[in-house]
Every structure is written in C-alpha cells, then in structure tokens.
Design an enzyme around this catalytic site. Sequence first.
Site, PDB file in Angstrom:
ATOM      1  CE  LYS A 169      10.883  -5.865   0.136  1.00  0.00           C
ATOM      2  NZ  LYS A 169      11.186  -4.504   0.570  1.00  0.00           N
ATOM      3  CE  LYS A 238       3.960  -8.763  -1.544  1.00  0.00           C
ATOM      4  NZ  LYS A 238       4.686  -8.315  -2.744  1.00  0.00           N
TER       5      LYS A 238
HETATM    6  P1  NAD Z   1       2.493  -1.409  -8.008  1.00  0.00           P
HETATM    7  O1  NAD Z   1       1.178  -2.018  -7.686  1.00  0.00           O
HETATM    8  O2  NAD Z   1       2.645   0.071  -8.019  1.00  0.00           O
HETATM    9  O3  NAD Z   1       3.001  -1.946  -9.445  1.00  0.00           O
HETATM   10  C1  NAD Z   1       2.762  -3.232  -9.924  1.00  0.00           C
HETATM   11  C2  NAD Z   1       2.480  -3.080 -11.414  1.00  0.00           C
HETATM   12  O4  NAD Z   1       2.275  -4.387 -11.963  1.00  0.00           O
HETATM   13  C3  NAD Z   1       1.197  -2.271 -11.693  1.00  0.00           C
HETATM   14  O5  NAD Z   1       1.506  -1.183 -12.545  1.00  0.00           O
HETATM   15  C4  NAD Z   1       0.270  -3.274 -12.375  1.00  0.00           C
HETATM   16  O6  NAD Z   1      -0.546  -2.701 -13.372  1.00  0.00           O
HETATM   17  C5  NAD Z   1       1.281  -4.244 -12.962  1.00  0.00           C
HETATM   18  N1  NAD Z   1       0.722  -5.559 -13.263  1.00  0.00           N
HETATM   19  C6  NAD Z   1      -0.135  -6.295 -12.512  1.00  0.00           C
HETATM   20  N2  NAD Z   1      -0.399  -7.459 -13.132  1.00  0.00           N
HETATM   21  C7  NAD Z   1       0.311  -7.456 -14.292  1.00  0.00           C
HETATM   22  C8  NAD Z   1       0.453  -8.377 -15.354  1.00  0.00           C
HETATM   23  N3  NAD Z   1      -0.184  -9.551 -15.364  1.00  0.00           N
HETATM   24  N4  NAD Z   1       1.266  -8.057 -16.387  1.00  0.00           N
HETATM   25  C9  NAD Z   1       1.918  -6.864 -16.412  1.00  0.00           C
HETATM   26  N5  NAD Z   1       1.814  -5.936 -15.427  1.00  0.00           N
HETATM   27  C10 NAD Z   1       1.027  -6.243 -14.380  1.00  0.00           C
HETATM   28  O7  NAD Z   1       3.540  -2.087  -7.020  1.00  0.00           O
HETATM   29  P2  NAD Z   1       5.002  -1.557  -6.662  1.00  0.00           P
HETATM   30  O8  NAD Z   1       4.897  -0.722  -5.448  1.00  0.00           O
HETATM   31  O9  NAD Z   1       5.689  -1.071  -7.878  1.00  0.00           O
HETATM   32  O10 NAD Z   1       5.639  -2.953  -6.181  1.00  0.00           O
HETATM   33  C11 NAD Z   1       6.053  -3.962  -7.103  1.00  0.00           C
HETATM   34  C12 NAD Z   1       6.736  -5.059  -6.293  1.00  0.00           C
HETATM   35  O11 NAD Z   1       7.847  -4.509  -5.582  1.00  0.00           O
HETATM   36  C13 NAD Z   1       5.822  -5.693  -5.225  1.00  0.00           C
HETATM   37  O12 NAD Z   1       6.121  -7.056  -5.122  1.00  0.00           O
HETATM   38  C14 NAD Z   1       6.200  -4.929  -3.955  1.00  0.00           C
HETATM   39  O13 NAD Z   1       5.910  -5.691  -2.800  1.00  0.00           O
HETATM   40  C15 NAD Z   1       7.674  -4.699  -4.187  1.00  0.00           C
HETATM   41  N6  NAD Z   1       8.262  -3.512  -3.522  1.00  0.00           N
HETATM   42  C16 NAD Z   1       7.630  -2.302  -3.509  1.00  0.00           C
HETATM   43  C17 NAD Z   1       8.240  -1.210  -2.886  1.00  0.00           C
HETATM   44  C18 NAD Z   1       7.599   0.155  -2.839  1.00  0.00           C
HETATM   45  O14 NAD Z   1       8.074   1.001  -2.045  1.00  0.00           O
HETATM   46  N7  NAD Z   1       6.580   0.444  -3.616  1.00  0.00           N
HETATM   47  C19 NAD Z   1       9.490  -1.362  -2.288  1.00  0.00           C
HETATM   48  C20 NAD Z   1      10.121  -2.594  -2.348  1.00  0.00           C
HETATM   49  C21 NAD Z   1       9.495  -3.667  -2.964  1.00  0.00           C
END
Ligand code: NAD
Length: 295
Positions: A169, A238
């Site tokens: 990834k 990141k």
């Molecule tokens: P985001 O920031 O929208 O969501 C992360 C969520 O985690 C937030 O709602 C936050 O409140 C919550 N959170 C943080 N700390 C927490 C805790 N201690 N307990 C419970 N909840 C907690 O991020 P995202 O875009 O949904 O991405 C999530 C993961 O997926 C990341 O690792 C990102 O790199 C990966 N990702 C994102 C995408 C994308 O297009 N957005 C695509 C592929 C992978």
Amino acid sequence: MAGQSVAFIGLGNMGTPMTARLVAAGVAVRGFDVAEAARARFAEAGGTPASTAAEAAAGADVVITMLPNSDVVEAVVAEVLPSLKPGAIVVDMSSSEPLRTRALAERVAAGGVRLIDAPVSGGVKGATEGTLAIMVGGSDAEFAEVRELLSLLGKPTHVGAIGAGHALKAINNLMSAIHLWGSSEAMLTGIEFGLDPSLMLEVINASSGRSGSTQYKWPTFIVPETYDAGFGAALMLKDMRIATGLAHALGTPSTLSDVAVAHWTRAVADLEPGSDHTAVAKWLREHPAGLVEGD
Ligand code: NAD
C-alpha cells in the site's frame, strides 16, 4: 463469514462508506470513532455505535481498524485487547507501517488474538462503490477467514505474510503521489502555454503519460477546483515516508522518491491543516518555484 459479528473502529472518510456497505449487506456492525459526528453518521447508516473502542470490540469475531496511522492503531489495539474474545481476528485496514504491524501481530498473538493487515486503494469512491483494491497480509488460513467479509468492500488479494499489505500500500501511494506531483507540473506547463486542460487530459489519457492522476484526480477534483477527493495530503505524505523508509532500510534506490517527499513535505506544511491531497496541484500553481529555501 456467516454470522460473523464485526467491530469497526475509525469512522472517517473511508470508515463511513465502508461500514455503510457492511450494514447494507446485513452484517451486524458495532462501531466507534472518537468524533461524535462520525458516530452519529454511522448510526444514521444503520450501525450500532459504541461509546468506547473496547465496548465496540467486546465479543466481536472480527475487529476492523480504519485509523490514521500506526500510532493510533497500536493505541486502539492495546485498548481493545482485554475485551477481545479468544480467536478474534483484528484486521488493520489503515495504511500503517509494515514493520510495526509485524511487531504488533506478534504482541497480540501472545494473548491468543490474531492480527492481519488489509489496507486499501480506491479512495472514498471505491469505498462507496465496494470496489476497493484490498491488499491482505497474513496466513492462508487467515485470508480464507476474512475473504468473504472483505469481498463486501472490494477485491481482496492475498499479497503475502503479515505486513505485506502495508508495504504494498505504501509503495502504491508513493507512486501515486509522484504521479500527482509530476502530472500537475506538466499540466500547469500546458495550461500556461495556452492548451485547454480538458483537451490535454483527453489526449494524455489515450497516450503514454496517463496515470490515475490524469484519468481521475485531475478531471474530477482539480479542473473543477473542488479539491475534495477525501484523502488528506498529510496522510499521503505519511504513506510516502513509510515507503521511502522501507527503501532506505532495504538499500533500494529512492533518489526521485526522496525528492518527492521533500516537495510534498514543503507543500503539506504550507497548506491549510486537513487539506485534501489534490490541493497540491493548486499549491503548485501558486508556488511555481516549488521548494524554495526560506520562502
Ligand atoms: P480520516 O482522518 O477521515 O478518518 C480517521 C478516523 O479515525 C477519524 O474519524 C478520527 O476521528 C478517527 N480516530 C482517530 N483516532 C481515533 C481513536 N483513537 N479511536 C477511534 N477513532 C479514532 O482518514 P481516512 O481518510 O478515513 O483514512 C483512514 C486510513 O485509511 C488512513 O490510514 C489512510 O491513510 C487510509 N486510506 C485513506 C484513503 C482515502 O482516500 N481517504 C484511501 C486509502 C487508504
């Protein structure tokens, strides 16, 4: 999968549409996010919100994490560990650090819990449509155990042992970030020359310069100037650092990648916190010199 109860921790940009798909497929999902608004959205989609991660995870067969990074994943896993039932499997779908994932899996194994990695590509669109590319790191048996459940979210591929999904990834996103930066510089040059951006994209997308950035991100979020793909610029950076960290540890070439990280670092520091990753195209338009010392 039949009857598997699922806990889902992290109901953000990705977790929200992913849980909505699971709920729509009839899976019992208990979810938790530190953000109240996220829990409310999840409840509206038919999920059962919990008031702590441990409460969500108690008694679940499968615990899915979709959190920002390894720091948060490790903290949440430590919190839920005492309430997990023996034989439960934790599936970290976040984009985490592969070597830390391996170490975490070893630590939880001591308590009779299995942890595998299953990060995704395809963005919010893929999460909404259930077309995510899912890269699973774990044993054959573990892959078999979660395959049907993950198929509700996209196409799971078993890519190797624990940590392999997270490595792949990060490598994918390093490429994606380099493509976005490079295509943005090229597009801005064409626009400045007087070429029409839509016409440029039409031709490039039938030519060898095409990439996910020219096929999807430029026409969907950059030309219309919405910059709202739903993937934060800081999260992209990141992932790039995870991939270049691997290259450094393995002694593989990273000359262009290291320069790309330096450019992205500069842009992310300058952008509004929480900016979408596609906003780097706008940043480049406003900072044509890119990385300038003391700027
Ligand atoms: P985001 O920031 O929208 O969501 C992360 C969520 O985690 C937030 O709602 C936050 O409140 C919550 N959170 C943080 N700390 C927490 C805790 N201690 N307990 C419970 N909840 C907690 O991020 P995202 O875009 O949904 O991405 C999530 C993961 O997926 C990341 O690792 C990102 O790199 C990966 N990702 C994102 C995408 C994308 O297009 N957005 C695509 C592929 C992978």
